[in-house]
Design a protein around this motif. Structure first.
Motif, PDB file in Angstrom:
ATOM      1  N   TYR A   5       0.996  12.639   0.261  1.00 11.71           N
ATOM      2  CA  TYR A   5       1.273  13.154   1.597  1.00 11.71           C
ATOM      3  C   TYR A   5       2.515  14.039   1.469  1.00 11.71           C
ATOM      4  O   TYR A   5       3.613  13.538   1.286  1.00 11.71           O
ATOM      5  N   ALA A  31       6.944  11.390  -2.540  1.00 15.11           N
ATOM      6  CA  ALA A  31       5.810  11.563  -1.635  1.00 15.11           C
ATOM      7  C   ALA A  31       4.951  10.296  -1.640  1.00 15.11           C
ATOM      8  O   ALA A  31       4.697   9.702  -2.689  1.00 15.11           O
ATOM      9  N   ARG A  32       4.509   9.886  -0.458  1.00 14.25           N
ATOM     10  CA  ARG A  32       3.695   8.677  -0.293  1.00 14.25           C
ATOM     11  C   ARG A  32       2.236   8.987  -0.620  1.00 14.25           C
ATOM     12  O   ARG A  32       1.777  10.106  -0.450  1.00 14.25           O
ATOM     13  N   THR A  33       1.509   7.997  -1.111  1.00 12.26           N
ATOM     14  CA  THR A  33       0.076   8.128  -1.373  1.00 12.26           C
ATOM     15  C   THR A  33      -0.649   6.932  -0.753  1.00 12.26           C
ATOM     16  O   THR A  33      -0.029   6.043  -0.195  1.00 12.26           O
ATOM     17  N   ASP A  34      -1.955   6.915  -0.892  1.00  9.89           N
ATOM     18  CA  ASP A  34      -2.758   5.784  -0.415  1.00  9.89           C
ATOM     19  C   ASP A  34      -2.891   4.699  -1.485  1.00  9.89           C
ATOM     20  O   ASP A  34      -3.760   3.841  -1.399  1.00  9.89           O
ATOM     21  N   LEU A  80      -4.034  15.909   4.872  1.00 14.08           N
ATOM     22  CA  LEU A  80      -3.113  14.775   4.809  1.00 14.08           C
ATOM     23  C   LEU A  80      -1.734  15.148   5.355  1.00 14.08           C
ATOM     24  O   LEU A  80      -1.089  14.347   6.026  1.00 14.08           O
ATOM     25  N   ALA A  81      -1.286  16.375   5.073  1.00 16.85           N
ATOM     26  CA  ALA A  81       0.016  16.823   5.584  1.00 16.85           C
ATOM     27  C   ALA A  81      -0.005  16.913   7.106  1.00 16.85           C
ATOM     28  O   ALA A  81       0.957  16.517   7.773  1.00 16.85           O
ATOM     29  N   SER A 127      -2.050  15.198   9.151  1.00 14.40           N
ATOM     30  CA  SER A 127      -2.134  13.843   9.711  1.00 14.40           C
ATOM     31  C   SER A 127      -0.792  13.129   9.600  1.00 14.40           C
ATOM     32  O   SER A 127      -0.412  12.379  10.487  1.00 14.40           O
ATOM     33  N   GLN A 128      -0.047  13.370   8.523  1.00 16.68           N
ATOM     34  CA  GLN A 128       1.282  12.754   8.368  1.00 16.68           C
ATOM     35  C   GLN A 128       2.246  13.319   9.394  1.00 16.68           C
ATOM     36  O   GLN A 128       3.081  12.600   9.921  1.00 16.68           O
ATOM     37  N   TYR A 168       1.507  14.286  12.411  1.00 16.34           N
ATOM     38  CA  TYR A 168       1.218  13.615  13.676  1.00 16.34           C
ATOM     39  C   TYR A 168       1.774  12.202  13.678  1.00 16.34           C
ATOM     40  O   TYR A 168       2.287  11.731  14.678  1.00 16.34           O
ATOM     41  N   LYS A 169       1.685  11.489  12.548  1.00 13.01           N
ATOM     42  CA  LYS A 169       2.211  10.125  12.472  1.00 13.01           C
ATOM     43  C   LYS A 169       3.732  10.128  12.619  1.00 13.01           C
ATOM     44  O   LYS A 169       4.302   9.254  13.250  1.00 13.01           O
ATOM     45  N   ASP A 170       4.400  11.118  12.005  1.00 12.74           N
ATOM     46  CA  ASP A 170       5.858  11.194  12.090  1.00 12.74           C
ATOM     47  C   ASP A 170       6.328  11.447  13.519  1.00 12.74           C
ATOM     48  O   ASP A 170       7.399  11.020  13.906  1.00 12.74           O
TER      49      ASP A 170
END
Length: 126
Positions: A33, A65-68, A111-112, A114-115, A117-119
Motif C-alpha cells: 500500500y 509500506a503495509r501489505t496484506d 490499493l493506494a 483504497s488506503q 479513503y481508509k486514512d
C-alpha cells in the motif's frame, strides 16, 4: 460467496445481500500500500518497462509500506515482490509479463486509492 442473514441483510423485496471477498495468493498479497503518487509512478514504469515498477515497489516495503501479509517478515515480502518483478521481466517476451505488469501497476493504484479513503475515515468499497 457468503450470504448474510439477519442484521437487516434482507432487501425490501425479500432478496438476500451477498458479500464476495477476494482471496489473494502470496504474490498478489505482497503488493504494498503506497502513497498515490508513488503508485502512479510504478504503474507508469510497469507500462513501459515490464517489472520495473514492481521492482521499485519492493523497496517501499523496506521503507515501511503495509501489505496484506502482516504475519510475514519484511524481507520475505520484499523478496516476493522481487520475484514478481522477475517473473514479469522474464515473461514479457511472450507479452504475458507485460500484461501482468500493467495489471500489477493498476492494483498498486487501486490499493493506494483504497488506503487514502481508509486514512481519511471515509467508508469505501471497490
Amino acid at each position: 460467496m457468503e450470504a448474510k442473514e439477519g442484521d437487516g441483510a434482507e432487501g425490501g423485496a425479500g432478496g438476500v445481500v451477498v458479500q464476495v471477498r477476494e482471496k489473494k495468493g502470496p504474490l498478489r498479497a505482497a503488493i504494498p500500500y503506497m502513497p498515490f503518487p508513488v503508485a502512479v509512478l510504478c504503474l507508469f514504469l510497469n507500462t513501459f518497462v515490464p517489472g520495473l515498477g514492481t521492482f521499485v515497489s519492493a523497496f517501499t516495503v523496506l521503507c515501511g509500506a503495509r501489505t496484506d501479509l502482516p504475519d510475514r517478515h519484511i524481507c520475505c515480502v520484499f523478496w516476493l515482490n522481487i520475484a514478481a518483478a522477475l517473473i514479469q521481466i522474464l515473461t514479457a517476451i511472450v507479452m504475458v509479463g507485460w500484461i501482468m505488469s500493467i495489471f500489477w501497476g493498476m492494483d498498486m493504484v487501486i490499493l493506494a486509492i483504497s488506503q487514502g479513503y481508509k486514512d481519511q475515515g471515509i467508508p469505501h468499497q471497490l
